[in-house]
Design a protein around this motif. Structure first.
Motif, PDB file in Angstrom:
ATOM      1  N   LYS A 134       0.501  -1.438   0.226  1.00 25.40           N
ATOM      2  CA  LYS A 134      -0.181  -0.105   0.183  1.00 25.40           C
ATOM      3  C   LYS A 134       0.960   1.365   0.419  1.00 25.40           C
ATOM      4  CE  LYS A 134      -3.964  -0.954   1.937  1.00 25.40           C
ATOM      5  NZ  LYS A 134      -5.033  -0.752   3.461  1.00 25.40           N
TER       6      LYS A 134
ATOM      7  N   GLU B 171      -5.546  -5.792  -1.012  1.00 22.29           N
ATOM      8  CA  GLU B 171      -5.356  -4.482  -0.980  1.00 22.29           C
ATOM      9  C   GLU B 171      -5.660  -3.514  -1.543  1.00 22.29           C
ATOM     10  OE1 GLU B 171      -3.997  -6.996   0.317  1.00 22.29           O
ATOM     11  OE2 GLU B 171      -1.760  -6.356   0.104  1.00 22.29           O
TER      12      GLU B 171
ATOM     13  N   GLU C 156      -7.688  -0.368  -3.660  1.00 23.34           N
ATOM     14  CA  GLU C 156      -8.212   0.688  -3.552  1.00 23.34           C
ATOM     15  C   GLU C 156      -7.806   1.595  -4.405  1.00 23.34           C
ATOM     16  OE1 GLU C 156      -6.320   2.094   0.336  1.00 23.34           O
ATOM     17  OE2 GLU C 156      -7.657  -0.204   0.633  1.00 23.34           O
TER      18      GLU C 156
END
Length: 142
Positions: free
Chosen positions: A81, A107, A110
């Motif tokens: 991320k 994840e 996004e």
């Protein structure tokens, strides 16, 4: 093309060697926090340059990325991320080799819109077995 690979272990080092053999690739930087361990795996090649680099130090990563077109996370998915954000901010394409699959949600999704808005590619989970692992074994055997 210039590439920064974060994670100089077996997977990152073999990826560096494969990329360095392409004519279009002019330089492959391999960044790792553990220079002794990374240098055990890293091939000697005129296009491969080792950098002592901590993936959690975003500004240091961005500094190296000023000269690159692609950031590859070959380290832990723990960094996905944050490194995706760094890639977007630096205006470079991104690739990682794994992710966490909590509740069947990946994840990295996004960040899809941000990559599209900047005209960048964010390629996730690119080391899915058996494809890439077969290539890596083949490279090790040659």
């Amino acid at each position: 093309m210039k590439v920064l690979i974060l994670g100089g272990g077996a997977t990152g080092s073999i990826t560096a060697k494969i990329l360095a053999d392409f004519e279009i690739v002019k330089k492959v930087y391999v960044g790792d926090i553990n220079d002794k361990n990374a240098k055990k795996f890293l091939a000697t090649h005129p296009k491969i340059v080792f950098k002592l680099l901590d993936a959690t130090k975003k500004e240091h990563v961005k500094e190296v990325l000023k000269d690159c077109n692609l950031l590859i996370n070959a380290a832990s998915p723990n960094f996905n991320k944050d490194l995706m954000k760094v890639a977007i901010e630096a205006g470079v394409n991104y690739q990682d080799f794994a992710s966490f699959w909590e509740d069947a949600v990946i994840e990295q999704f996004e960040h899809d819109t941000a990559f599209k808005e900047k005209g960048l590619v964010g390629l996730i989970n690119a080391s899915a077995t058996p494809g890439v692992s077969n290539l890596l074994v083949g490279e090790l055997c040659s």
